[in-house]
Scaffold this active site. Structure first.
Site, PDB file in Angstrom:
ATOM      1  N   ASP A 207     -56.963  57.962  32.563  1.00  0.00           N
ATOM      2  CA  ASP A 207     -56.024  59.069  32.317  1.00  0.00           C
ATOM      3  C   ASP A 207     -55.285  59.325  33.618  1.00  0.00           C
ATOM      4  O   ASP A 207     -55.857  59.158  34.709  1.00  0.00           O
ATOM      5  CB  ASP A 207     -56.800  60.327  31.865  1.00  0.00           C
ATOM      6  N   PRO A 237     -50.133  60.284  24.943  1.00  0.00           N
ATOM      7  CA  PRO A 237     -48.887  60.510  24.195  1.00  0.00           C
ATOM      8  C   PRO A 237     -47.899  59.366  24.420  1.00  0.00           C
ATOM      9  O   PRO A 237     -48.039  58.604  25.381  1.00  0.00           O
ATOM     10  CB  PRO A 237     -48.353  61.819  24.792  1.00  0.00           C
ATOM     11  N   THR A 263     -54.517  55.395  17.148  1.00  0.00           N
ATOM     12  CA  THR A 263     -54.251  56.542  16.263  1.00  0.00           C
ATOM     13  C   THR A 263     -53.267  57.490  16.944  1.00  0.00           C
ATOM     14  O   THR A 263     -53.125  58.631  16.521  1.00  0.00           O
ATOM     15  CB  THR A 263     -55.543  57.331  15.931  1.00  0.00           C
ATOM     16  N   ARG A 265     -49.560  56.827  18.814  1.00  0.00           N
ATOM     17  CA  ARG A 265     -48.183  56.601  18.361  1.00  0.00           C
ATOM     18  C   ARG A 265     -47.918  55.100  18.360  1.00  0.00           C
ATOM     19  O   ARG A 265     -48.358  54.383  19.260  1.00  0.00           O
ATOM     20  CB  ARG A 265     -47.171  57.289  19.290  1.00  0.00           C
ATOM     21  N   GLU A 294     -42.846  52.684  11.414  1.00  0.00           N
ATOM     22  CA  GLU A 294     -43.570  53.366  10.330  1.00  0.00           C
ATOM     23  C   GLU A 294     -42.764  54.489   9.693  1.00  0.00           C
ATOM     24  O   GLU A 294     -43.022  54.878   8.558  1.00  0.00           O
ATOM     25  CB  GLU A 294     -44.881  53.958  10.857  1.00  0.00           C
ATOM     26  N   HIS A 326     -50.748  56.816   9.032  1.00  0.00           N
ATOM     27  CA  HIS A 326     -50.635  58.013   9.884  1.00  0.00           C
ATOM     28  C   HIS A 326     -51.361  59.209   9.254  1.00  0.00           C
ATOM     29  O   HIS A 326     -50.765  60.262   9.033  1.00  0.00           O
ATOM     30  CB  HIS A 326     -49.164  58.352  10.140  1.00  0.00           C
TER      31      HIS A 326
HETATM   32  P1  NAI Z   1     -53.417  65.870  24.780  1.00  0.00           P
HETATM   33  O1  NAI Z   1     -52.129  66.325  25.371  1.00  0.00           O
HETATM   34  O2  NAI Z   1     -54.554  66.825  24.653  1.00  0.00           O
HETATM   35  O3  NAI Z   1     -53.978  64.602  25.613  1.00  0.00           O
HETATM   36  C1  NAI Z   1     -53.185  63.542  26.038  1.00  0.00           C
HETATM   37  C2  NAI Z   1     -53.845  62.962  27.276  1.00  0.00           C
HETATM   38  O4  NAI Z   1     -53.125  61.774  27.646  1.00  0.00           O
HETATM   39  C3  NAI Z   1     -53.844  63.898  28.481  1.00  0.00           C
HETATM   40  O5  NAI Z   1     -55.142  63.970  29.057  1.00  0.00           O
HETATM   41  C4  NAI Z   1     -52.851  63.241  29.435  1.00  0.00           C
HETATM   42  O6  NAI Z   1     -53.164  63.461  30.817  1.00  0.00           O
HETATM   43  C5  NAI Z   1     -52.998  61.786  29.059  1.00  0.00           C
HETATM   44  N1  NAI Z   1     -51.878  60.965  29.476  1.00  0.00           N
HETATM   45  C6  NAI Z   1     -50.563  61.305  29.551  1.00  0.00           C
HETATM   46  N2  NAI Z   1     -49.844  60.258  29.997  1.00  0.00           N
HETATM   47  C7  NAI Z   1     -50.721  59.258  30.215  1.00  0.00           C
HETATM   48  C8  NAI Z   1     -50.596  57.927  30.698  1.00  0.00           C
HETATM   49  N3  NAI Z   1     -49.401  57.435  31.069  1.00  0.00           N
HETATM   50  N4  NAI Z   1     -51.704  57.166  30.795  1.00  0.00           N
HETATM   51  C9  NAI Z   1     -52.920  57.665  30.448  1.00  0.00           C
HETATM   52  N5  NAI Z   1     -53.103  58.926  29.995  1.00  0.00           N
HETATM   53  C10 NAI Z   1     -52.017  59.696  29.888  1.00  0.00           C
HETATM   54  O7  NAI Z   1     -53.030  65.225  23.382  1.00  0.00           O
HETATM   55  P2  NAI Z   1     -53.979  65.051  22.111  1.00  0.00           P
HETATM   56  O8  NAI Z   1     -53.963  66.285  21.297  1.00  0.00           O
HETATM   57  O9  NAI Z   1     -55.281  64.483  22.534  1.00  0.00           O
HETATM   58  O10 NAI Z   1     -53.145  63.952  21.278  1.00  0.00           O
HETATM   59  C11 NAI Z   1     -52.976  62.624  21.775  1.00  0.00           C
HETATM   60  C12 NAI Z   1     -51.946  61.922  20.897  1.00  0.00           C
HETATM   61  O11 NAI Z   1     -52.474  61.737  19.583  1.00  0.00           O
HETATM   62  C13 NAI Z   1     -50.643  62.738  20.642  1.00  0.00           C
HETATM   63  O12 NAI Z   1     -49.723  62.527  21.702  1.00  0.00           O
HETATM   64  C14 NAI Z   1     -50.151  62.182  19.344  1.00  0.00           C
HETATM   65  O13 NAI Z   1     -49.244  61.140  19.637  1.00  0.00           O
HETATM   66  C15 NAI Z   1     -51.400  61.588  18.674  1.00  0.00           C
HETATM   67  N6  NAI Z   1     -51.739  62.248  17.426  1.00  0.00           N
HETATM   68  C16 NAI Z   1     -51.916  61.481  16.299  1.00  0.00           C
HETATM   69  C17 NAI Z   1     -52.248  62.050  15.082  1.00  0.00           C
HETATM   70  C18 NAI Z   1     -52.481  61.227  13.852  1.00  0.00           C
HETATM   71  O14 NAI Z   1     -52.476  61.781  12.738  1.00  0.00           O
HETATM   72  N7  NAI Z   1     -52.707  59.925  13.962  1.00  0.00           N
HETATM   73  C19 NAI Z   1     -52.372  63.503  14.963  1.00  0.00           C
HETATM   74  C20 NAI Z   1     -52.229  64.224  16.211  1.00  0.00           C
HETATM   75  C21 NAI Z   1     -51.892  63.614  17.374  1.00  0.00           C
END
Ligand code: NAI
Length: 361
Positions: A207, A237, A263, A265, A294, A326
C-alpha cells in the site's frame, strides 16, 4: 406513449418509463428535494423505499435508463441525480446536468472514477458518495471468487447436475500455509486480509500508505508481493497511477501458478496482457468481478444478444477463469447501508449541513 427507449448502434440500452410513480415521502411544509435515480433496478427501489420515510421531503423518481450523454437531459427539473458505477458522468454529461439545473450528484457507490470531478467543480455541482457500505461484502465475494476459480465449483455444480460425477478438470490447490498478497489495505483489502488469515495463510501487503497498526500482516514492496504471493487480490482504487498496474511486466514477476483476483476496478489490469499470461499458463486461476469494457454489460441481461466485445468472450473461454458481474457489493447489508448513506447525503445537502462524504478534486 408511456416509455421511450434509448438505442445505441441499434442496441437497446435502456428504457425510460413515464408511468412509474415518483416515490414521495414528505409531510406538508417539508423542503422538497427532487432526485432522479438513474439505472434503477427493482432491488435499488426496494431498499430506498424502505428507508425513505425516515427522510421526509427527499423524493426519488426511479428510472431504468442509465446516465449517458443521451439521457442527461431527463434530469430537467431535478435538484440532484443518483448514479452508480456504470454511469457515464464525463465532461459533456456534467455540463448537460448543469444546464438542466442539477446541483448534486449522489453516487450510490464508493468509487467515483467515472465522474469528471473537475467539470463538476467548474459548474458548482457537489459530488457525494458512499465511502464504505460493507467492506466485508466485497472481501467475502473476493474469497468466493478465489474458491470458485481454484476449486472449480462453478463447473462441479453443472457437472453434478448432468450426472457427471467424474473429478477430471476439478483439481485445485490448498490455500492453507500459502502466501496471500493484498494490494491496497484500505477497508476492503483489510477485510480480505483477515479472511485470508482465517484460512491459515501468511498475509503480505503493498500500500502507498501502510497501516502501522496491522500486526498480522507484513508490508512489502510491490515487486516482492508479486514475486512471492500464491494469491494476489487487488483492492486499491483505479487512479492514473494504478491504471494497468497488472501488465506484461508485473505478470512476468509473478510466481508461476499464481491465483489472481480483481474485485476493485477493471482498469487495474491490462486485459490483453492478462490473456497473454493465461495462454502462457502463468495463472493457476483467475477470478474477476470487474473487467475493462464492463460498463455496457454489467447489470443487464444480455443472454439473447450477440456480444460485440471479443475480449470478454476470450476471458470467458478459459477453463481457469471465473467471472461475475461487478456484484461484490451485492448483499442485503450493503444495499441497506448504500440507501441510508445516500439519503443522509441528500438530506445534509438540502439542510446545508457539513458534507462529510463529498468528493473533491
Ligand atoms: P479504501 O479507500 O478504503 O482503500 C484503498 C486503499 O488503496 C488505501 O489504503 C490506499 O492507500 C490504497 N492505495 C491507493 N493508491 C494505491 C496504489 N497506487 N498502490 C497501492 N495501494 C494504493 O477503499 P476500499 O473501500 O477498500 O475500496 C477499494 C476499491 O474497491 C474501490 O476503489 C473500488 O474500486 C472497489 N470496490 C468494488 C466493489 C465491487 O462491487 N466489486 C464495491 C466497492 C468498492
Amino acid at each position: 406513449f408511456s416509455y421511450c427507449t434509448l438505442y445505441i448502434d441499434s442496441r437497446e440500452i435502456s428504457r425510460y418509463d413515464f408511468t412509474k410513480p415518483c416515490t414521495y415521502t414528505g409531510r406538508k411544509g417539508d423542503t422538497i428535494m427532487k432526485i432522479l435515480f438513474y439505472g434503477a433496478k427493482d432491488y435499488d427501489q426496494q431498499f430506498f423505499d424502505k428507508l425513505a420515510p425516515e427522510y421526509p421531503g427527499i423524493t426519488f423518481k426511479f428510472i431504468e435508463a442509465n446516465l449517458y450523454e443521451e439521457t442527461a437531459s431527463l434530469a430537467k427539473g431535478y435538484d440532484g441525480i443518483c448514479a452508480f458505477v456504470n454511469a457515464d458522468i464525463s465532461t459533456a454529461v456534467v455540463k448537460e446536468l448543469h444546464i438542466q439545473g442539477v446541483r448534486l450528484i449522489l453516487m450510490r457507490c464508493a468509487g467515483y472514477n467515472n465522474v469528471d470531478l473537475k467539470a463538476a467543480a467548474h459548474y458548482g455541482i457537489k459530488v457525494l458518495r458512499v465511502p464504505g457500505y460493507s467492506p466485508e461484502a466485497v472481501a467475502e465475494h473476493a474469497m468466493a471468487l478465489v474458491l470458485t476459480a481454484n476449486r472449480h465449483t462453478h463447473k462441479a455444480y453443472i457437472k453434478c447436475r448432468e450426472n457427471n460425477f467424474a473429478l477430471n478438470g476439478l483439481m485445485g490447490v490448498n490455500l492453507y500455509k500459502k502466501t496471500a498478497g493484498i494490494v491496497g489495505t484500505g477497508k476492503i483489502g483489510l477485510a480480505m486480509a483477515r479472511i485470508c488469515r482465517g484460512f491459515g495463510m501468511r498475509v503480505i501487503a503493498y500500500d502507498l500508505y501502510p497501516n502501522k497498526e496491522l500486526d498480522f500482516l507484513e508490508y512489502v514492496s510491490l515487486d516482492a508481493l508479486l514475486s512471492t504471493s500464491d494469491l494476489i487480490s487487488l483492492h486499491c482504487p483505479l487512479t492514473e497511477e494504478t491504471h494497468h498496474l497488472i501488465n506484461e511486466d508485473s505478470i512476468s514477476k509473478m510466481k508461476d501458478g499464481v491465483i489472481l483476483v480483481n474485485t476493485s476496478r477493471g482498469g487495474l489490469i491490462k486485459t490483453e496482457d492478462l490473456i497473454a499470461g493465461i495462454r502462457d499458463h502463468k495463472f493457476f486461476a483467475v477470478g474477476l468481478d470487474v473487467y475493462e469494457e464492463e460498463s455496457e454489460l454489467v447489470y443487464e441481461d444480455m443472454s439473447e444478444r450477440i456480444l460485440q466485445s471479443s475480449t470478454i468472450q476470450r476471458l470467458l473461454s478459459f477453463p481457469n477463469v471465473a467471472m461475475t458481474s461487478h456484484q461484490g457489493f451485492f448483499t442485503e447489508e450493503a444495499l441497506t447501508n448504500i440507501a441510508e448513506t445516500t439519503l443522509q447525503n441528500a438530506a445534509d445537502f438540502r439542510d446545508g449541513k457539513e458534507l462529510k462524504n463529498q468528493v473533491t478534486i
